[in-house]
Design a protein around this motif. Structure first.
Motif, PDB file in Angstrom:
ATOM      1  N   PRO A 128       0.836  -1.211   0.000  1.00  0.00           N
ATOM      2  CA  PRO A 128       0.000   0.000   0.000  1.00  0.00           C
ATOM      3  C   PRO A 128       0.867   1.256   0.000  1.00  0.00           C
ATOM      4  CG  PRO A 128      -0.739  -1.577   1.650  1.00  0.00           C
ATOM      5  CD  PRO A 128       0.589  -2.061   1.163  1.00  0.00           C
ATOM      6  N   LEU A 129       0.685   2.078  -1.017  1.00  0.00           N
ATOM      7  CA  LEU A 129       1.488   3.295  -1.141  1.00  0.00           C
ATOM      8  C   LEU A 129       0.645   4.557  -1.067  1.00  0.00           C
ATOM      9  CD1 LEU A 129       4.011   2.486  -4.013  1.00  0.00           C
ATOM     10  CD2 LEU A 129       4.451   2.641  -1.594  1.00  0.00           C
ATOM     11  N   ALA A 130      -0.626   4.389  -0.871  1.00  0.00           N
ATOM     12  CA  ALA A 130      -1.504   5.552  -0.949  1.00  0.00           C
ATOM     13  C   ALA A 130      -2.555   5.475   0.147  1.00  0.00           C
ATOM     14  CB  ALA A 130      -2.169   5.612  -2.320  1.00  0.00           C
ATOM     15  N   PRO A 131      -3.166   6.605   0.485  1.00  0.00           N
ATOM     16  CA  PRO A 131      -4.261   6.584   1.455  1.00  0.00           C
ATOM     17  C   PRO A 131      -5.456   5.827   0.899  1.00  0.00           C
ATOM     18  CG  PRO A 131      -4.094   8.739   0.407  1.00  0.00           C
ATOM     19  CD  PRO A 131      -2.885   7.957  -0.019  1.00  0.00           C
ATOM     20  N   ARG A 132      -6.307   5.344   1.789  1.00  0.00           N
ATOM     21  CA  ARG A 132      -7.490   4.602   1.352  1.00  0.00           C
ATOM     22  C   ARG A 132      -8.476   5.494   0.623  1.00  0.00           C
ATOM     23  NH1 ARG A 132      -8.397   2.640   7.344  1.00  0.00           N
ATOM     24  NH2 ARG A 132      -7.618   4.763   7.539  1.00  0.00           N
ATOM     25  N   SER A 133      -8.466   6.774   0.948  1.00  0.00           N
ATOM     26  CA  SER A 133      -9.331   7.750   0.293  1.00  0.00           C
ATOM     27  C   SER A 133      -8.560   9.062   0.209  1.00  0.00           C
ATOM     28  CB  SER A 133     -10.629   7.933   1.091  1.00  0.00           C
ATOM     29  OG  SER A 133     -10.344   8.349   2.409  1.00  0.00           O
ATOM     30  N   PRO A 134      -8.997   9.992  -0.635  1.00  0.00           N
ATOM     31  CA  PRO A 134      -8.263  11.257  -0.777  1.00  0.00           C
ATOM     32  C   PRO A 134      -8.103  11.972   0.558  1.00  0.00           C
ATOM     33  CG  PRO A 134      -9.903  11.051  -2.515  1.00  0.00           C
ATOM     34  CD  PRO A 134     -10.158   9.922  -1.554  1.00  0.00           C
ATOM     35  N   PRO A 135      -6.890  12.425   0.892  1.00  0.00           N
ATOM     36  CA  PRO A 135      -6.678  13.132   2.166  1.00  0.00           C
ATOM     37  C   PRO A 135      -7.541  14.388   2.255  1.00  0.00           C
ATOM     38  CG  PRO A 135      -4.586  12.575   1.123  1.00  0.00           C
ATOM     39  CD  PRO A 135      -5.654  12.292   0.111  1.00  0.00           C
ATOM     40  N   ASP A 136      -7.989  14.679   3.454  1.00  0.00           N
ATOM     41  CA  ASP A 136      -8.785  15.879   3.702  1.00  0.00           C
ATOM     42  C   ASP A 136      -7.842  17.046   3.993  1.00  0.00           C
ATOM     43  OD1 ASP A 136     -11.261  16.855   6.229  1.00  0.00           O
ATOM     44  OD2 ASP A 136     -10.615  17.786   4.349  1.00  0.00           O
ATOM     45  N   LEU A 137      -7.533  17.812   2.945  1.00  0.00           N
ATOM     46  CA  LEU A 137      -6.575  18.901   3.114  1.00  0.00           C
ATOM     47  C   LEU A 137      -7.179  20.130   3.784  1.00  0.00           C
ATOM     48  CD1 LEU A 137      -4.322  18.773  -0.062  1.00  0.00           C
ATOM     49  CD2 LEU A 137      -4.170  17.561   2.086  1.00  0.00           C
ATOM     50  N   ARG A 211      -1.604  11.854   8.723  1.00  0.00           N
ATOM     51  CA  ARG A 211      -0.233  11.799   8.212  1.00  0.00           C
ATOM     52  C   ARG A 211      -0.200  11.979   6.696  1.00  0.00           C
ATOM     53  NH1 ARG A 211       1.368   6.350   9.910  1.00  0.00           N
ATOM     54  NH2 ARG A 211      -0.568   6.138  11.049  1.00  0.00           N
ATOM     55  N   TRP A 212      -1.179  11.368   6.005  1.00  0.00           N
ATOM     56  CA  TRP A 212      -1.238  11.554   4.549  1.00  0.00           C
ATOM     57  C   TRP A 212      -1.591  13.001   4.201  1.00  0.00           C
ATOM     58  CZ3 TRP A 212       0.899   8.989   0.920  1.00  0.00           C
ATOM     59  CH2 TRP A 212       1.081   7.608   1.011  1.00  0.00           C
ATOM     60  N   ALA A 213      -2.491  13.598   4.973  1.00  0.00           N
ATOM     61  CA  ALA A 213      -2.856  14.997   4.718  1.00  0.00           C
ATOM     62  C   ALA A 213      -1.634  15.903   4.881  1.00  0.00           C
ATOM     63  CB  ALA A 213      -3.979  15.429   5.652  1.00  0.00           C
ATOM     64  N   LEU A 214      -0.835  15.664   5.925  1.00  0.00           N
ATOM     65  CA  LEU A 214       0.386  16.447   6.132  1.00  0.00           C
ATOM     66  C   LEU A 214       1.381  16.235   4.998  1.00  0.00           C
ATOM     67  CD1 LEU A 214       1.042  16.095   9.971  1.00  0.00           C
ATOM     68  CD2 LEU A 214       0.668  18.226   8.710  1.00  0.00           C
ATOM     69  N   ALA A 215       1.501  14.995   4.528  1.00  0.00           N
ATOM     70  CA  ALA A 215       2.445  14.701   3.445  1.00  0.00           C
ATOM     71  C   ALA A 215       2.067  15.452   2.176  1.00  0.00           C
ATOM     72  CB  ALA A 215       2.488  13.199   3.190  1.00  0.00           C
ATOM     73  N   PHE A 216       0.787  15.424   1.810  1.00  0.00           N
ATOM     74  CA  PHE A 216       0.352  16.130   0.600  1.00  0.00           C
ATOM     75  C   PHE A 216       0.472  17.644   0.776  1.00  0.00           C
ATOM     76  CE2 PHE A 216      -1.384  13.443  -2.737  1.00  0.00           C
ATOM     77  CZ  PHE A 216      -1.352  12.183  -2.136  1.00  0.00           C
ATOM     78  N   TYR A 217       0.155  18.124   1.984  1.00  0.00           N
ATOM     79  CA  TYR A 217       0.234  19.565   2.233  1.00  0.00           C
ATOM     80  C   TYR A 217       1.681  20.049   2.164  1.00  0.00           C
ATOM     81  CZ  TYR A 217      -0.288  24.053   4.628  1.00  0.00           C
ATOM     82  OH  TYR A 217      -0.259  25.388   4.943  1.00  0.00           O
TER      83      TYR A 217
END
Length: 650
Positions: A128-137, A211-217
């Motif tokens: 798994p390399l991605a969040p299960r759903s789009p991050p909430d930015l 954590r995914w939201a922080l990574a994308f941000y």
């Protein structure tokens, strides 16, 4: 996240990181290799090699020794992976990488080799390399302020003075050169595991989504041209194919994307997608004309190679996964073109089914290309005007609502003329329940699961055929009661019993099936049409259609009260019979589009989807059978049973 350190990392941290990587790889079992750790080391090599070598010369001895050590570690970890057909190739690639580093190859070559090996590794051993759903930015800025700003600064570019004295200092997220080489997944890994030997601690205690939201941000701070990125994303089908899902977006670096679409476009696109990762999911759920073209090409190649089954599956995917999700939006922009494309795709599938000459399919493929080019223009954002959006919202609801309202109003009028007003709640309950079920369907399809093209067509087909069968029986029954004596006999002998038992629920079911089918189709159209910028216009169109439907319902109810009971039943029976024939054609047509039924096209006949008339033997046959059943039923129900007295007033 106190801080993510600069890519040029302190030597002590390098040693600790290497030890950590070795430890993690040693503890990973053979059945569950730590592919993430291997990938992370490759990511560091790709980014940090520039700090060790320049123009074939070592510029930092310690950094260079670490690059050699990292590449050796990667080779050992890959060699320890479970057996796979791809494993020998991965080992060879790891050898090439290590040798390139030992020979002090160019930064571009080493980075390319590391990225290629990382990509091939994940293809061979998926993790798994991605969040299960789009991050909430929408929460990402506050998360950054709470966890990261104290080290990286509020804007991610100006660490406080106390932090700048650290060796190494906190990372400057606005450093475009470094940002070009980072993936969101790489940032997520650092946030999750931290970096030993620095103040960058692990934030594994944060929820995964945060954590995914922080990574994308954090990964979007360096990029600014969001508006241009949005235009590129919306207007270029080819670009959307390069980023088909969240996993691709999470692993993608701006640098690798630049190799495919150019530097400026890549940076703008990453600015938009990292700030709006949900667009990747929405775009691919919404279908793609590029998918239609690509899948049809593969279908044609499979057919030419003699694999008709593969060709059929690919042609069906071209419609269901590529065009069908766009069908609703195209119908609001250019309904005629939508029908042309749909029919051309159907004829292509029919050609495969019938064993047509490959040259004939090639000609059909060329014609579809011409139609798709026109569709591309019609679907472009600039093709949407306020008038077209209003008319689209208005006509969708009006068209779908007419069929439902005709049946429901006929039922209401029937109950009132029968002087059985206590049954009205069942009729009203049926159509209200259908609307609520439609809303529930929209919620589920929007927030929980994606309704596939095949599921949409099957739902429409089943609903249409079920409604057609019910309407045939209702139409025959109503026609039989258009004789005054029959009506009197029915009222006296059966009406009370029938409506006091199961018929009331029968009316509920009929209202539900008819209305839900139309509500389901309307939801699909509005989902395709919806745009936050045009929400006011769309709502105005929908409300206008509701007002007109309400007026039509009022006129029908008012007029039906003035009709003699026998004429009311006669006209209602004819109306319901027409609707049954239409729905029979629509139901079979939907099954054909879902690939459940074959389609034998008849040249020269028009396609009148609103009337359920499709130029195929199967749909016309279904409508003829329905018509014959109605005619036979009408004749039987009108068999004389006594004298025909004057009409009875309702």
């Amino acid at each position: 996240m106190h801080r993510i350190v600069s890519a040029t990392v302190h030597p002590v941290m390098r040693l600790i990181l290497l030890a950590l990587a070795l430890c993690l790889s040693a503890t990973a079992s053979a059945e569950e290799p730590d592919v993430r750790t291997t990938w992370r080391l490759l990511d560091y090599i790709a980014v940090d090699y520039s700090a060790a070598v320049s123009n074939g010369q070592v510029i930092d001895d310690f950094e260079y020794s670490e690059m050699v050590e990292f590449s050796s570690t990667v080779g050992g970890q890959i060699a320890a992976l479970p057996g796979s057909s791809a494993k020998p190739g991965l080992i060879a690639m790891s050898v090439d990488l290590r040798q390139a580093i030992e020979k002090k190859a160019s930064i571009e070559r080493v980075s390319r080799l590391a990225r290629a090996l990382g990509g091939s590794l994940l293809e061979a051993y998926p993790v798994p390399l991605a969040p299960r759903s789009p991050p909430d930015l929408s929460r990402a800025a506050s998360l950054f302020a709470q966890n990261c700003a104290s080290c990286h600064g509020a804007a991610g570019s100006a660490p406080p003075a106390a932090m700048q004295a650290l060796d190494p200092p906190p990372i400057d997220f606005t450093d475009i050169d470094r940002a070009r080489q980072r993936s969101a997944f790489g940032l997520y890994q650092v946030i999750t595991q931290g970096l030993e030997g620095t103040s960058m601690a692990s934030f594994a205690s944060l929820p995964d989504d945060d954590r995914w939201a922080l990574a994308f941000y954090a990964g979007s701070i360096a990029f600014e041209d969001v508006a241009r990125g949005e235009r590129i994303w919306r207007e270029d089908d080819g670009v959307r194919q390069l980023v088909p899902d969240l996993e691709t977006l999470a692993a993608l670096t701006p640098e690798s994307l630049a190799d495919q679409i150019g530097e400026d476009r890549a940076l703008a696109l990453m600015a938009y997608l990292r700030a709006n990762p949900d667009e990747v999911v929405q775009a691919n759920d919404a279908g793609s004309l590029a998918h239609v073209r690509d899948t049809l090409d593969r279908s044609l190649l499979a057919y030419q190679a003699g694999d008709r089954e593969e060709a059929r599956e690919l042609a069906l995917s071209a419609y269901l996964d590529g065009f069908e999700p766009l069908e609703a939006l195209l119908a609001t922009r250019d309904g005629g073109l939508m029908r042309e494309v749909e029919q051309a795709l159907g004829q292509f599938r029919a050609g495969i089914e019938s064993g047509a000459d490959p040259s004939e399919l090639q000609q059909q493929r060329a014609r579809i290309d011409t139609l798709l080019a026109r569709a591309e223009g019609a679907l472009a954002p600039e093709a949407a005007s306020e008038i077209s959006t209003f008319l689209g919202a208005f006509t969708i609801l009006l068209r779908e609502g007419i069929e439902a309202i005709l049946v429901v109003i006929a039922m209401i009028a029937f109950v009132k003329k029968s002087q059985r007003s206590e049954v009205l709640p069942y009729v009203h309950g049926g159509w209200i329940a259908a609307l609520l079920a439609g809303v529930a369907t929209w919620v589920v399809a929007t927030y929980f699961v994606s309704i596939s093209g095949a599921s949409r067509e099957m739902t429409e087909g089943i609903g249409a055929l079920l409604a057609a069968v019910i309407l045939v029986s209702v139409g025959i029954w109503m026609h039989g009661k258009s004789q005054a004596e029959e009506w009197r006999r029915y009222i006296q002998e059966k009406m009370g019993k029938a409506l006091s038992r199961g018929s009331a629920w029968f009316l509920f079911g009929l209202a539900f099936v008819v209305v839900y089918r139309e509500a389901f189709e309307t939801i699909l159209f509005y989902a395709a049409l919806w745009n936050p910028q045009s929400s006011g216009i769309i709502l105005a169109g929908a409300l206008s259609a509701v007002a007109l439907l309400a007026f039509i319902a009022w006129v029908m109810l008012r007029y039906s009260r003035k009709l003699p009971i026998t004429q009311f039943f006669r006209y209602s029976a004819i109306l319901i019979a027409i609707l049954a024939v239409i729905l029979a054609g629509k139901g079979v047509g939907a099954f054909q589009e879902a690939g459940v039924l074959s389609a034998t096209f008849i040249a020269g006949l028009p396609r009148l989807a609103e009337l359920g008339f499709f130029p195929t033997v199967e749909t016309i046959g279904a409508q003829l059978l329905t018509l014959l059943a109605l005619i036979a039923g009408f004749r039987i129900s009108r068999s004389p049973s006594g004298p025909q007295p004057a009409a009875v007033e309702g």
